[in-house]
Scaffold this active site. Sequence first.
Site, PDB file in Angstrom:
ATOM      1  CB  ALA A  21       1.076   7.090  10.075  1.00 25.97           C
ATOM      2  CG  ASP A  39      12.101   4.219   8.105  1.00 26.45           C
ATOM      3  OD1 ASP A  39      12.975   4.579   8.923  1.00 26.45           O
ATOM      4  OD2 ASP A  39      11.087   4.642   7.659  1.00 26.45           O
ATOM      5  N   GLY A  53       9.229   9.037   1.966  1.00 26.74           N
ATOM      6  CA  GLY A  53       8.970   9.766   3.005  1.00 26.74           C
ATOM      7  C   GLY A  53       8.540  11.122   2.852  1.00 26.74           C
ATOM      8  CD  GLU A  92     -17.656  -7.163 -21.918  1.00 22.60           C
ATOM      9  OE1 GLU A  92     -17.422  -5.761 -22.055  1.00 22.60           O
ATOM     10  OE2 GLU A  92     -16.430  -7.581 -21.304  1.00 22.60           O
ATOM     11  CB  CYS A 105     -12.520  -4.289 -25.831  1.00 23.65           C
ATOM     12  SG  CYS A 105     -12.593  -6.210 -25.845  1.00 23.65           S
ATOM     13  NE  ARG A 145       4.775  -7.298   7.499  1.00 23.35           N
ATOM     14  CZ  ARG A 145       5.295  -6.195   6.984  1.00 23.35           C
ATOM     15  NH1 ARG A 145       5.480  -5.936   5.982  1.00 23.35           N
ATOM     16  NH2 ARG A 145       5.044  -5.322   7.922  1.00 23.35           N
ATOM     17  CG  LEU A 196       8.063  -1.036   1.787  1.00 21.93           C
ATOM     18  CD1 LEU A 196       8.789  -0.059   0.278  1.00 21.93           C
ATOM     19  CD2 LEU A 196       6.833   0.152   2.367  1.00 21.93           C
ATOM     20  CB  THR A 208       9.020  11.054  -1.463  1.00 18.04           C
ATOM     21  OG1 THR A 208      10.387  10.650  -1.694  1.00 18.04           O
ATOM     22  CG2 THR A 208       8.489  10.101  -2.753  1.00 18.04           C
TER      23      THR A 208
END
Length: 327
Positions: free
Chosen positions: A158, A207, A271, A52, A79, A214, A211, A274
Site C-alpha cells: 500500500a 508491526d 516490508g 475429470e 494426468c 479475517r 497476517l 524485502t
Amino acid sequence: MNPPDAMRRALSIGAKAWPHCHPNPGVGAVIWHQDRIIGEGWTQSPGHAHAEIMALQSVKAEDQHLISSSHIAVTLEPCSHHGKTPPCADALIDSGISEVFVGMTDPNPLVAGQGIQRLKNAGIANDVGLLEDACQQAHRRFITSITKERPYIVLKWAESQDGFIDRNRSPNESAERITDAWTQSLVHHWRSQEAGLLIGANTLLSDRPQLTVRAVEGRQPQVIVWSNRPGEIKVPAGWMHWTTNEITNDLEALKEHLKQSNLRSILVEGGRQTLQTFLDHGLWDEVRQCIGPKLLHAGVPAPVLPPNATLHETLSIGTDLCHLHRP
C-alpha cells in the site's frame, strides 16, 4: 453447446478448486451431450477426485448411456500417472467418452503429453489448445512452479499518493493505514488465494502483524518470515522461519527456500527491503500496488518498480487505485 463455451464453463468452475486443491492445479471439466451439460467437476483436495473424475461421477444414472456420445472439455491435460489417485486419462478411456478437448498440455514431466497420447492410442478423438491463453492464465501458479522451480510470486504493498508506504515512526508506534476498508478486505481475499504469505523480519518486529484471513471467508496461507538474523527473532507458532546459513549468501538462501518450499504461490507483503529484494532479482510474477489518497509527505519510500514492469490492469476500489503489474 459448442467446445469454446464448454471450456469457458470449465474455466469458471475450475476457479472453485484453488487453493483448496494445493499443490494440485485447479482444473475444471465439463461433459456435455448435444446442447446439455450432463456432468462437471473441479479438482478436490489432495487424495480426492480430480476434475475429470468428479465430472464423470456427477453424471446421473439416467444419463450414463449418453457418455459414449458425449464430449468433455478439461482445462489441463488429463494426468497419466499414479499419484494419490489413479490416472484421469485411464478413467476417460474406460468411460468410453467420444472426444476430449484439452485447454493446454501439462508441463509436469510426469505427464507432459503422455495423457494426450494415451487418449490417442485408445482411439479417443482429442483437440489440444482450446482457449489455451485463458487456460494458461488460470494455471499460471502451477506452470510457474514447474517451469521455474519456485512459487508464483505476487508482491503487494500500500502506497500513499506521494509515494510512501509508511511514515517515520518509533518502534512502539503503529503503522500508518494508507488504504481504505474496501482495499483491506480485498487484500484478505488475495491472501486466501495464495499458498504462502511472506514478510521480512523488520515487519514482524515493528508491526507484529496477524497476517490472517479475517475480512473474508477463505483459506489461511502458510505464513513465512524471511530473515538474515537466525536466532534473533521469535516467530509465532505455525509460522515458517526462512533464514540464511553459514554456506550460502542471503539471495542464494532465499532462492533455495523458494525452490524447496513445495508452495505453488506466495504473496509477499513486505516490508520495503524485502519487496525490493524480490524486485531487484526478478523474483516476481505480479505486483499489486495499492495507492490511497493520503499524503504522508515523508517516510519510508515505496519500492521501485523495475524497467520491465508493465501495467496490466487498474482496479478502482473505494477511494483507492490498485495497479496490477506483470513482467
